[in-house]
Design a protein around this motif. Structure first.
Motif, PDB file in Angstrom:
ATOM      1  N   UNK A 118      -9.189   8.468  -2.195  1.00 41.46           N
ATOM      2  CA  UNK A 118      -8.823   7.084  -2.504  1.00 41.46           C
ATOM      3  C   UNK A 118      -7.762   6.985  -3.598  1.00 41.46           C
ATOM      4  N   UNK A 119      -7.636   8.007  -4.433  1.00 42.58           N
ATOM      5  CA  UNK A 119      -6.601   7.978  -5.463  1.00 42.58           C
ATOM      6  C   UNK A 119      -5.215   8.265  -4.899  1.00 42.58           C
ATOM      7  N   UNK A 120      -5.140   8.562  -3.603  1.00 40.32           N
ATOM      8  CA  UNK A 120      -3.863   8.843  -2.941  1.00 40.32           C
ATOM      9  C   UNK A 120      -3.510   7.767  -1.910  1.00 40.32           C
ATOM     10  N   UNK A 121      -4.114   6.593  -2.032  1.00 43.32           N
ATOM     11  CA  UNK A 121      -3.944   5.556  -1.008  1.00 43.32           C
ATOM     12  C   UNK A 121      -2.665   4.747  -1.213  1.00 43.32           C
ATOM     13  N   UNK A 122      -1.540   5.425  -1.088  1.00 37.97           N
ATOM     14  CA  UNK A 122      -0.216   4.795  -1.117  1.00 37.97           C
ATOM     15  C   UNK A 122       0.652   5.580  -0.146  1.00 37.97           C
ATOM     16  N   UNK A 123       1.559   4.908   0.530  1.00 32.62           N
ATOM     17  CA  UNK A 123       2.396   5.578   1.519  1.00 32.62           C
ATOM     18  C   UNK A 123       3.709   4.827   1.679  1.00 32.62           C
ATOM     19  N   UNK A 124       4.659   5.499   2.303  1.00 31.44           N
ATOM     20  CA  UNK A 124       5.957   4.885   2.580  1.00 31.44           C
ATOM     21  C   UNK A 124       6.254   5.003   4.071  1.00 31.44           C
ATOM     22  N   UNK A 125       6.956   4.010   4.584  1.00 25.63           N
ATOM     23  CA  UNK A 125       7.436   4.037   5.964  1.00 25.63           C
ATOM     24  C   UNK A 125       8.944   3.840   5.941  1.00 25.63           C
ATOM     25  N   UNK A 126       9.649   4.685   6.653  1.00 24.68           N
ATOM     26  CA  UNK A 126      11.092   4.509   6.799  1.00 24.68           C
ATOM     27  C   UNK A 126      11.332   3.767   8.111  1.00 24.68           C
TER      28      UNK A 126
END
Length: 241
Positions: A118-126
């Motif tokens: 849960x401490x990694x719940x960030x993401x990017x979309x190109x």
């Protein structure tokens, strides 16, 4: 994202009778209302699987990048894969700034979809370019800002509940849940608002709705990871550095 305890989005639930002054303007803290169409809310969009006809399930927002093509959201929003599209400024079934197909996603290696990640719940979309332009060229974008002290400034959270065809917004000061998670009290942020940006008065994204309990077990308290070194590395990878 979470189970709705309200049944419907409750707007204008005032948590304090006094008006507080946020960094980006006067107004009551902890009040959720419909977000007016503006240059700022144009950065925020609904995420659909398979196109707008399929219903939106998460929220994302444009962040500035060298390629002018990056959207930040929660990692759990990208779990299912499939053909995803991002629709900035989505309102009443219309896509005023176009429909942008997600070409590639960037999710932290430690994200496992469960409590341990849960401490990694960030993401990017190109997102793919349209007519030679990136989405940032069309709607602008906010600065992605890691390593900001939790609660140093008020933030405005804007997102799309599944039950709504327009965004909602709320301003409040986040507090620390622990060293890696921050929380905010804003009513009505039900399923679909995962990935909503937390934007401070300087126009910087300092969080995204997600993290602990994939954003929260109720509609009234929401969470975000604290952007640290892992988020920096992920942003740099997505930005091509």
């Amino acid at each position: 994202m979470r189970i709705s305890l309200l049944g419907v989005v409750v707007l204008l639930a005032v948590t304090s009778s006094s008006l507080a002054v946020a960094d980006d303007g006067p107004g009551p803290f902890g009040v959720t209302a419909d977000a007016a169409a503006s240059a700022a809310t144009a950065h925020v969009g609904a995420i659909f699987r398979g196109g707008p006809g399929g219903g939106h399930f998460c929220t994302g927002s444009v962040v500035r990048s060298k390629g002018h093509d990056l959207v930040v959201t929660a990692a759990h929003c990208l779990d299912g894969g499939g053909d995803l599209v991002f629709v900035p400024g989505y309102r009443d079934g219309k896509a005023p700034y176009g429909i942008w197909k997600v070409g590639k996603t960037y999710v932290p290696g430690r994200w496992d979809g469960g409590e341990r990640g849960e401490d990694s719940d960030v993401a990017f979309a190109r997102v793919e370019r349209k007519d030679g332009r990136g989405v940032q060229d069309v709607v602008g974008g906010n600065v992605f800002a890691p390593h900001r002290a939790t609660g140093a400034t008020a933030v405005t959270v804007t997102g799309y509940a599944k039950s709504s065809s327009a965004p909602i917004t709320c301003t409040n000061k986040p507090t620390a849940h622990n060293s890696t998670q921050q929380r905010i009290a804003c009513p009505g942020f039900s399923g679909g608002t995962s990935g909503s940006p937390w934007v401070n008065g300087d126009g910087q994204v300092v969080g995204v709705l997600g993290g602990h309990e994939k954003g929260g077990a109720t509609d009234d308290i929401s969470y975000s990871v604290v952007f640290g070194d892992e988020a920096v590395r992920l942003y740099r990878a997505a930005d091509g550095e």
